[in-house]
Design a protein around this motif. Structure first.
Motif, PDB file in Angstrom:
ATOM      1  N   ARG A 105     -13.876  33.281  22.534  1.00  0.00           N
ATOM      2  CA  ARG A 105     -15.206  33.595  22.022  1.00  0.00           C
ATOM      3  C   ARG A 105     -16.220  33.789  23.146  1.00  0.00           C
ATOM      4  N   ALA A 106     -15.736  33.623  24.389  1.00  0.00           N
ATOM      5  CA  ALA A 106     -16.581  33.862  25.578  1.00  0.00           C
ATOM      6  C   ALA A 106     -17.885  33.085  25.496  1.00  0.00           C
ATOM      7  N   LYS A 107     -17.769  31.801  25.245  1.00  0.00           N
ATOM      8  CA  LYS A 107     -18.964  30.980  25.108  1.00  0.00           C
ATOM      9  C   LYS A 107     -18.663  29.544  25.541  1.00  0.00           C
ATOM     10  N   THR A 108     -19.725  28.834  25.899  1.00  0.00           N
ATOM     11  CA  THR A 108     -19.657  27.413  26.259  1.00  0.00           C
ATOM     12  C   THR A 108     -20.679  26.675  25.429  1.00  0.00           C
ATOM     13  N   GLU A 109     -20.263  25.571  24.804  1.00  0.00           N
ATOM     14  CA  GLU A 109     -21.146  24.830  23.927  1.00  0.00           C
ATOM     15  C   GLU A 109     -21.076  23.342  24.246  1.00  0.00           C
ATOM     16  N   LEU A 110     -22.223  22.656  24.076  1.00  0.00           N
ATOM     17  CA  LEU A 110     -22.234  21.207  24.186  1.00  0.00           C
ATOM     18  C   LEU A 110     -21.545  20.605  22.967  1.00  0.00           C
ATOM     19  N   CYS A 111     -20.752  19.554  23.232  1.00  0.00           N
ATOM     20  CA  CYS A 111     -20.043  18.890  22.151  1.00  0.00           C
ATOM     21  C   CYS A 111     -19.932  17.403  22.457  1.00  0.00           C
ATOM     22  N   HIS A 112     -19.425  16.654  21.520  1.00  0.00           N
ATOM     23  CA  HIS A 112     -19.210  15.220  21.756  1.00  0.00           C
ATOM     24  C   HIS A 112     -17.858  14.827  21.182  1.00  0.00           C
ATOM     25  N   PHE A 113     -17.208  13.855  21.841  1.00  0.00           N
ATOM     26  CA  PHE A 113     -15.894  13.400  21.410  1.00  0.00           C
ATOM     27  C   PHE A 113     -15.897  11.880  21.334  1.00  0.00           C
ATOM     28  N   SER A 130      -3.307  16.681  22.128  1.00  0.00           N
ATOM     29  CA  SER A 130      -4.185  17.839  22.036  1.00  0.00           C
ATOM     30  C   SER A 130      -4.335  18.336  20.601  1.00  0.00           C
ATOM     31  N   ASP A 131      -3.350  18.090  19.752  1.00  0.00           N
ATOM     32  CA  ASP A 131      -3.448  18.579  18.370  1.00  0.00           C
ATOM     33  C   ASP A 131      -4.480  17.792  17.574  1.00  0.00           C
ATOM     34  N   LEU A 132      -4.661  16.523  17.893  1.00  0.00           N
ATOM     35  CA  LEU A 132      -5.594  15.675  17.153  1.00  0.00           C
ATOM     36  C   LEU A 132      -6.951  15.527  17.833  1.00  0.00           C
ATOM     37  N   PHE A 133      -7.025  15.849  19.134  1.00  0.00           N
ATOM     38  CA  PHE A 133      -8.297  15.709  19.850  1.00  0.00           C
ATOM     39  C   PHE A 133      -9.295  16.741  19.343  1.00  0.00           C
ATOM     40  N   ALA A 134     -10.551  16.312  19.214  1.00  0.00           N
ATOM     41  CA  ALA A 134     -11.595  17.229  18.748  1.00  0.00           C
ATOM     42  C   ALA A 134     -12.885  16.924  19.474  1.00  0.00           C
ATOM     43  N   CYS A 135     -13.528  17.982  19.992  1.00  0.00           N
ATOM     44  CA  CYS A 135     -14.861  17.879  20.583  1.00  0.00           C
ATOM     45  C   CYS A 135     -15.801  18.641  19.655  1.00  0.00           C
ATOM     46  N   ILE A 136     -16.704  17.923  18.996  1.00  0.00           N
ATOM     47  CA  ILE A 136     -17.538  18.461  17.925  1.00  0.00           C
ATOM     48  C   ILE A 136     -18.801  19.071  18.518  1.00  0.00           C
ATOM     49  N   VAL A 137     -19.111  20.297  18.112  1.00  0.00           N
ATOM     50  CA  VAL A 137     -20.292  20.992  18.628  1.00  0.00           C
ATOM     51  C   VAL A 137     -21.551  20.248  18.208  1.00  0.00           C
ATOM     52  N   MET A 138     -22.475  20.117  19.148  1.00  0.00           N
ATOM     53  CA  MET A 138     -23.676  19.335  18.915  1.00  0.00           C
ATOM     54  C   MET A 138     -24.610  19.972  17.889  1.00  0.00           C
ATOM     55  N   ILE A 139     -24.695  21.304  17.869  1.00  0.00           N
ATOM     56  CA  ILE A 139     -25.710  21.954  17.045  1.00  0.00           C
ATOM     57  C   ILE A 139     -25.304  21.934  15.571  1.00  0.00           C
ATOM     58  N   PHE A 140     -24.126  22.446  15.280  1.00  0.00           N
ATOM     59  CA  PHE A 140     -23.760  22.648  13.891  1.00  0.00           C
ATOM     60  C   PHE A 140     -22.897  21.518  13.331  1.00  0.00           C
ATOM     61  N   GLU A 141     -22.246  20.775  14.201  1.00  0.00           N
ATOM     62  CA  GLU A 141     -21.394  19.669  13.798  1.00  0.00           C
ATOM     63  C   GLU A 141     -20.221  20.137  12.939  1.00  0.00           C
TER      64      GLU A 141
END
Length: 455
Positions: free
Chosen positions: A157-165, A176-187
């Motif tokens: 998607r050619a993008k970088t986003e802040l996230c939290h894990f 890696s299949d279960l790891f998730a970094c959730i985007v800060m803006i939209f969640e």
């Protein structure tokens, strides 16, 4: 020539100086300051999406880096303040955390609210998730329930986003299949480890650097003992008297002692100091002590007779200069990265150095004096005079009255003077005696006449 006491004091000062230099050198070489961890690297150029797409390993340029931190760009800082401080500001219940690293070691954690409140302006950087997992996860408490700030870079998607894990994902090493970094803006957007997850960290300063130092007019100088710097000699081989000059080189360790109580305050930790001095940046320990090697040259001279030589000892005076200064304080993070922090006023520093040097001239060496040449007759006369002077000198301590008069007879007129004085005294006595006798007879006749007339 030096007296015995002077020589002893000179020797004691010499050995004391050697001891002091050793102590200063030890305090300089054994500075208890942080050495930059070569396993911890700081990079100021972020990775481009094109490089990530080509699967460029971030540590290919330096395989020794176990932990590689890449500082945030200006755009990333603005994005962080926009998202974290406006959308997830201090008024919200949730807190998002980042790790604190100093010299590649885990120092604790901080909250995004500290930054949004303006409590501090930290140096933020990104560390690849796998490096955090390998080096710091084992130091964390698995029972904690926290969320850490990261960023996900998606090539498709050619993008970088802040996230939290989740903290649990990190300490339990979720696959890696279960790891998730959730985007800060939209969640609602989720990224896996294959999306190049980087963890937000704060790089704490390694040292404080004192630059742009200006010294105040106040200075207090105290002197201590003098010490021997070097020995030399002056020679005048010419046949005319003239001024002769010489020089010696000597070295010493100038001790620098910054009073850290005048530097540290509630906003500064007790870290080692980098001190700008004598055109260099000195590394001081956490007590503010360090040193610098100094080489100096002392010049001396004197007026000398023809074809003479004199030995010279150059003596130096140790002195302590107590000064006050103002300076700018910079945070030094390693790899030449520094940032202005604040300024200090009336810091105190003491320089222990050799303040001055002076020559001490010894008795000329007789082997370098001009030899005396005399004619034969004059030479014999000179020898006799020298013997006579020596004889008188050796007899003086055992001086005796009889011996002195035997060797020094009376002058010729002295006996006659004594005899004449005695004769004059005898004549005077006879004259006085006759005058008294005549005067007595006259008085006796007067008494007889007076008695007859009375009868």
């Amino acid at each position: 020539m030096h007296s015995i006491g002077g020589v002893l004091s000179l020797c004691s000062g010499y050995f004391a100086t050697i001891l002091l230099l050793i102590v200063l050198q030890c305090s300089y070489t054994a500075v208890n300051a942080y050495e930059e961890n070569d396993k911890f690297c700081i990079r100021t150029q972020p990775m481009l999406l094109a490089d990530i797409e080509k699967h460029v390993n971030p540590i290919d340029d330096d395989p020794n880096c176990k932990v590689l931190a890449t500082t945030l760009t200006t755009k990333e800082k603005d994005s962080f303040m926009e998202i974290m401080c406006k959308d997830h500001g201090t008024s919200y219940k949730d807190s998002y955390y980042f790790f604190k690293l100093r010299n590649g070691e885990l120092r604790g954690r901080g909250s995004h609210k500290d930054i949004c409140n303006g409590v501090k302006n930290p140096l933020l950087a990104w560390v690849p998730y796998n490096m955090v997992l390998e080096n710091f996860a084992q130091e964390l408490n698995p029972k904690e329930q926290l969320s850490y700030i990261g960023k996900a870079t998606d090539v498709d998607r050619a993008k970088t986003e802040l996230c939290h894990f989740s903290h649990t994902d990190l300490v339990t090493n979720i696959t890696s299949d279960l790891f998730a970094c959730i985007v800060m803006i939209f969640e609602d957007n989720f990224y896996g480890q294959d999306s190049n997850i980087n963890v937000l960290v704060e790089i704490e300063p390694l040292m404080y650097e004192l630059r742009n130092i200006t010294y105040l007019p106040w200075v207090n100088v105290t002197t201590s003992y003098k010490t021997l710097l070097d020995r030399s000699s002056l020679n005048n081989p010419n046949s005319e008297p003239k001024q002769i000059y010489g020089s010696v080189k000597y070295g010493f360790v100038e001790k620098v002692h910054v009073n850290v109580s005048t530097i540290y305050n509630k906003n500064l930790d007790h870290l080692p100091l980098l001190f700008e001095h004598a055109g260099a940046v000195l590394e001081l320990n956490d007590l503010g002590i360090g040193g610098v090697d100094v080489t100096a040259k002392a010049y001396f001279g004197r007026f000398m007779d023809p074809r003479t030589s004199v030995k010279v000892e150059v003596i130096g005076q140790w002195a302590e200069h107590h000064q006050q200064f103002n300076a700018d304080v910079f945070d030094y993070f390693g790899y030449g990265i520094k940032r202005y922090r604040n300024e200090i006023h009336r810091g105190e520093v003491t320089f222990t150095r050799i303040e001055s040097a002076e020559p001490v001239y010894e008795t000329p060496d007789s082997t370098h004096l001009t030899s005396i040449t005399l004619h034969s007759g004059e030479e014999k006369k000179f020898e006799r005079l020298e013997m006579a002077d020596t004889e008188n000198f050796t007899q003086t301590p055992n001086w005796d009255v009889n011996t002195y008069y035997d060797s020094h007879p009376y002058p010729g007129f002295y006996p006659w003077f004594v005899a004449g004085s005695i004769a004059v005294a005898v004549v005077l006595l006879v004259v006085v005696f006759n005058m008294v006798r005549i005067w007595s007879k006259k008085e006796e006749k007067k008494l007889y006449k007076l008695a007859a007339s009375s009868a």
